[in-house]
Design an enzyme around this catalytic site. Structure first.
Site, PDB file in Angstrom:
ATOM      1  N   ASP A  67      30.781  31.189  30.047  1.00 38.72           N
ATOM      2  CA  ASP A  67      30.811  29.544  30.575  1.00 38.72           C
ATOM      3  C   ASP A  67      30.059  29.695  32.062  1.00 38.72           C
ATOM      4  OD1 ASP A  67      32.911  31.014  31.699  1.00 38.72           O
ATOM      5  OD2 ASP A  67      34.342  29.660  30.629  1.00 38.72           O
ATOM      6  N   ASN A 136      46.943  27.401  29.629  1.00 39.75           N
ATOM      7  CA  ASN A 136      46.952  26.454  28.485  1.00 39.75           C
ATOM      8  C   ASN A 136      46.320  27.066  27.291  1.00 39.75           C
ATOM      9  OD1 ASN A 136      44.242  26.718  28.787  1.00 39.75           O
ATOM     10  ND2 ASN A 136      44.250  24.211  28.918  1.00 39.75           N
ATOM     11  N   HIS A 138      43.518  28.329  26.454  1.00 37.10           N
ATOM     12  CA  HIS A 138      42.013  28.552  26.470  1.00 37.10           C
ATOM     13  C   HIS A 138      41.372  29.750  26.839  1.00 37.10           C
ATOM     14  CE1 HIS A 138      40.848  27.530  30.895  1.00 37.10           C
ATOM     15  NE2 HIS A 138      40.862  28.747  30.931  1.00 37.10           N
ATOM     16  N   GLU A 143      38.900  24.362  25.461  1.00 35.58           N
ATOM     17  CA  GLU A 143      40.352  23.737  25.717  1.00 35.58           C
ATOM     18  C   GLU A 143      41.131  23.429  24.543  1.00 35.58           C
ATOM     19  OE1 GLU A 143      41.287  24.348  28.716  1.00 35.58           O
ATOM     20  OE2 GLU A 143      40.255  23.015  30.281  1.00 35.58           O
TER      21      GLU A 143
HETATM   22  P1  PGA Z   1      42.097  33.776  35.384  1.00 38.40           P
HETATM   23  O1  PGA Z   1      41.588  32.636  34.315  1.00 38.40           O
HETATM   24  O2  PGA Z   1      41.418  35.068  35.032  1.00 38.40           O
HETATM   25  O3  PGA Z   1      41.629  33.345  36.902  1.00 38.40           O
HETATM   26  O4  PGA Z   1      43.597  33.939  35.132  1.00 38.40           O
HETATM   27  C1  PGA Z   1      41.531  33.014  33.121  1.00 38.40           C
HETATM   28  C2  PGA Z   1      41.243  31.762  32.509  1.00 38.40           C
HETATM   29  O5  PGA Z   1      41.275  30.765  32.546  1.00 38.40           O
HETATM   30  O6  PGA Z   1      40.247  32.123  31.284  1.00 38.40           O
END
Ligand code: PGA
Length: 261
Positions: A67, A136, A138, A143
């Site tokens: 992404d 959450n 995702h 999302e």
């Molecule tokens: P993080 O984010 O590795 O900074 O915890 C993971 C994500 O949001 O996919």
């Protein structure tokens, strides 16, 4: 589904990097799906170490990032392109022409998202997809309520994700609300998926992804449909799994049966 619980994030990173390096030995033109965020940094550090100290060659590797924020210039320190340059690409010898990101600027975005999918397909598909998971649930920027069959497209980020990301933005700068992300359907086509999650903040998302029903409300749960997925966890992120002891025995048996499989 394999659930591996490690004593530390460092040990998990070493194991995951080991899997990537083993695959690279088998296939020098490996196709890697890459993630950003704090979670994969340890794996990238291990890959850089292997390149520097063992001379591991990445010159034929192709990479596709999951992404990218929309309209954040590649030079912005919060852009995922900048993150990848800093934590991986500057330390290995993958040629820039073999590095791919979803479209993040300009117009014709949907057409260019389709081209991104086509670029992945033309390589023969992603061999290993490295993933994190948001608090959450995702994966990528898919999302909650993302279609489980979604493809690369533009997504609006949830308030939860914006809050989680706001820690990276200084002096009142607003985090971007839009991003271009591989879809859940895209991720499910990778030949192997390795998801890492560390810390108590991820325990609910990990439980929902591993033990919850398959639901677009926890995009990570779609991985239950994948035939070769590993969840690499620490004790904190695994703390809400009800079958922790079972997963430990599965791995023990897998080790014991290795020479017979
Ligand atoms: P993080 O984010 O590795 O900074 O915890 C993971 C994500 O949001 O996919």
């Amino acid at each position: 589904m394999r659930v591996l619980v490690f004593d530390s994030a460092e040990l998990a990173a070493r194991r995951v990097a080991g899997e990537v390096l083993a695959a690279l030995r088998e296939k020098p033109d490996l196709v890697l799906g890459l993630a950003t965020g704090s979670t994969p940094i340890g794996v990238y550090a291990e890959l850089i170490r292997a390149h520097r100290t063992e001379g591991i060659d990445f010159s034929r590797v192709r990479t596709f990032n999951l992404d990218e924020y929309l309209d954040l210039p590649a030079t912005h320190e919060q852009s995922y392109r900048h993150f990848m340059d800093r934590y991986l690409f500057s330390g290995i010898n993958v040629p820039p022409s073999q590095i791919h990101f979803p479209p993040s600027e300009g117009s014709d975005l949907l057409e260019r998202c389709r081209e991104y999918e086509e670029d992945i397909r033309r390589t023969g598909g992603i061999d290993i997809q490295i993933l994190g998971i948001g608090s959450n649930g995702h994966i990528g920027f898919n999302e909650p309520t993302s279609s489980l069959a979604s493809r690369t497209r533009v997504k609006t980020l949830t308030d939860k994700t914006l809050r989680d990301n706001s820690r990276f933005y200084r002096g009142g700068e607003e985090p971007p609300q839009l991003a271009c992300t591989m879809g859940i359907g895209t991720i499910l086509e990778a030949k192997k998926v390795i998801l890492q999650a560390f810390g108590a903040k991820k325990a609910d998302a990990v439980r929902a992804a591993v033990e919850g029903p398959v639901s677009s409300f926890c995009p990570g749960s779609a991985l239950q449909l994948h035939p070769d997925v590993s969840f690499c966890l620490d004790h904190e992120s695994a703390s809400k799994l009800s079958l922790r002891e079972y997963h430990r025995r599965v791995l023990e048996n897998e080790e014991r049966l290795r020479h017979r499989l």
